[in-house]
Design a protein around this motif. Structure first.
Motif, PDB file in Angstrom:
ATOM      1  N   HIS A  76      -2.207  -6.220   5.676  1.00  0.00           N
ATOM      2  CA  HIS A  76      -1.170  -5.312   5.171  1.00  0.00           C
ATOM      3  C   HIS A  76       0.068  -6.087   4.731  1.00  0.00           C
ATOM      4  N   TYR A 118      -7.561  -8.029  -6.627  1.00  0.00           N
ATOM      5  CA  TYR A 118      -7.179  -6.671  -6.973  1.00  0.00           C
ATOM      6  C   TYR A 118      -5.974  -6.628  -7.909  1.00  0.00           C
ATOM      7  N   LEU A 165      -5.002  -7.589   2.106  1.00  0.00           N
ATOM      8  CA  LEU A 165      -5.346  -6.189   2.325  1.00  0.00           C
ATOM      9  C   LEU A 165      -5.563  -5.901   3.808  1.00  0.00           C
ATOM     10  N   GLN A 174     -12.599  -9.578  -5.752  1.00  0.00           N
ATOM     11  CA  GLN A 174     -11.548  -9.283  -4.777  1.00  0.00           C
ATOM     12  C   GLN A 174     -10.185  -9.824  -5.202  1.00  0.00           C
ATOM     13  N   LEU A 199      -2.962  -9.801  -4.435  1.00  0.00           N
ATOM     14  CA  LEU A 199      -3.620  -9.024  -3.394  1.00  0.00           C
ATOM     15  C   LEU A 199      -5.111  -9.343  -3.386  1.00  0.00           C
TER      16      LEU A 199
END
Length: 329
Positions: A76, A294, A73, A292, A68
Motif C-alpha cells: 500500500h 500498472y 500494491l 505487473q 506501481l
C-alpha cells in the motif's frame, strides 16, 4: 366645457400609461424556468455518467503518474514518478509499432464492415417480407451473441486439427490446409480476428441502414424513374443523399468500437504469436496487468484515449462541415 352636436368628444385622460406609472415588465422567470428544465432533467443521467465513467478515468489518470507494481500494491505504498511512464512509453519503438498496427487494423475492418453492412441493408430493403424476416432474425442472433461465446465458436471453426474450416478446404481439394494453424502467423491470426469482428458488427450497420431506407419517400424513386434513371442513378441521386448522414454517424461509431476492441483480439490468441497481433488496448493490458507495471499500463491507456480523440476530432470536423453546408442550402 360644452360639447357641440356633431363634434367628437375630447379624449378622456385615463392617466399615465402602465409603463409610465412604473408598472413591472412581463415576468421572464417562467421562460427561464422552462429553458432550464431540460438541463435539470439531464442532471441525474450526467451525475451517474460522471460517477461510472468519470471517476475511473480520473483514477486511471492518477495511476499513470505512479510507479506501481505488485510490491507497492501489497505494501500500500504510493510512489509518484511524474511523467516517467509517459516518456518511457513514447520513447518505445514497440508502442509506435502497435499504434500503427492498430490504425491499419481499424481502417481495414471499418471499411469491410461499412461495405458489407450497407450492401446487406440495401438487400433487406429489396427482399420480400418472409425473406426479410428470416435475414433479420439471423442478423439479430449474430449481433446478440456474447463476444466470448462468438470467439469460442470461431476458435472451434479455425482449429488446427478438428476445425470445420480446415476440413471444408481439404474437401475442396486444398489438402495442404488440412492441418493449417490459423493462429501461427500474424496475417492469418488477424484474418480470423477480422472475420470475427466483421461478422459481429455487420448486423448493427445493416439493420440501422434498412431502418433509414424506410424513411425515404417512394415518390422520389417514382420521379427518378420517370426521368429515366436506372438502378444505379436512383441510388446515387435518391438513396445515397438520404443515407449519407447515417453512414457518417455509423462510421464514427465503428471507428471507436474497432479501435478499442479488446476481447476479440485477446481471446483469439492473446495478442500472439510473439505479440505480433497486439493492438493498443491489448498492449496496455499486457504491459499493465500481464507484466505487473500498472502505472505503465495506465499511461498507455490514457495515450490510447488521446490518440482516438485526435482521430475523431478530424472526423468530427468533416461531419460538422457537412452539416453547415446542408444547413446553408
Amino acid at each position: 366645457m360644452s360639447v357641440q352636436i356633431g363634434e367628437a368628444p375630447p379624449p378622456v385622460d385615463s392617466g399615465p400609461r402602465r409603463e409610465e406609472r412604473g408598472g413591472a415588465p412581463p415576468d421572464k422567470s417562467g421562460k427561464r424556468s422552462r429553458s432550464a428544465l431540460p438541463y435539470l432533467l439531464l442532471l441525474p443521467a450526467l451525475a451517474v455518467t460522471a460517477i461510472v465513467l468519470g471517476w475511473p478515468l480520473v483514477r486511471n489518470g492518477m495511476l499513470s503518474f505512479q510507479n506501481l507494481n505488485m510490491t507497492q500494491l501489497i505494501q500500500h505504498v504510493t510512489e509518484w514518478n511524474g511523467f516517467a511512464n509517459y516518456s518511457d512509453t513514447l520513447g518505445s519503438e514497440n508502442f509506435w509499432r502497435v499504434t500503427a498496427r492498430s490504425m491499419v487494423f481499424t481502417v481495414v475492418n471499418v471499411v469491410l464492415i461499412m461495405v458489407g453492412g450497407t450492401l446487406t441493408g440495401l438487400l433487406l430493403a429489396r427482399l420480400g417480407a418472409r425473406m426479410r424476416l428470416l435475414l433479420l432474425v439471423g442478423l439479430i442472433l449474430a449481433w446478440a451473441m456474447p463476444i466470448i461465446a462468438a470467439t469460442t465458436v470461431f476458435q472451434w471453426l479455425f482449429a488446427q486439427r478438428f476445425g470445420v474450416v480446415n476440413w471444408v478446404l481439404a474437401q475442396l481439394g486444398f489438402t495442404s490446409m488440412a492441418d493449417y494453424n490459423w493462429t501461427g502467423t500474424q496475417l492469418s491470426t488477424f484474418f480470423v480476428i477480422s472475420v470475427l469482428i466483421v461478422w459481429t458488427s455487420i448486423p448493427f450497420v445493416a439493420v440501422n441502414l434498412y431502418a433509414a431506407t424506410t424513411t425515404i419517400p417512394r415518390e422520389l424513386y417514382e420521379a427518378a424513374s420517370l426521368d429515366g434513371a436506372g438502378a444505379w442513378k436512383s441510388f446515387a441521386s435518391v438513396t445515397l443523399p438520404f443515407l449519407k448522414p447515417f453512414l457518417l454517424a455509423t462510421t464514427f461509431l465503428e471507428v471507436i468500437w474497432i479501435f478499442k476492441a479488446f476481447p476479440h483480439v485477446f481471446a483469439i490468441n492473446e495478442g500472439g504469436p510473439d505479440r505480433l497481433t497486439e493492438t493498443l488496448p491489448v498492449y496496455a493490458f499486457v504491459e499493465g496487468v500481464g507484466n505487473q507495471h500498472y502505472g505503465m499500463g495506465a499511461a498507455i491507456s490514457i495515450l490510447t484515449i488521446l490518440i482516438l480523440l485526435g482521430l475523431m476530432s478530424y472526423y468530427l470536423r468533416i461531419v460538422l462541415r457537412q452539416e453547415e453546408e446542408e444547413g446553408g442550402q
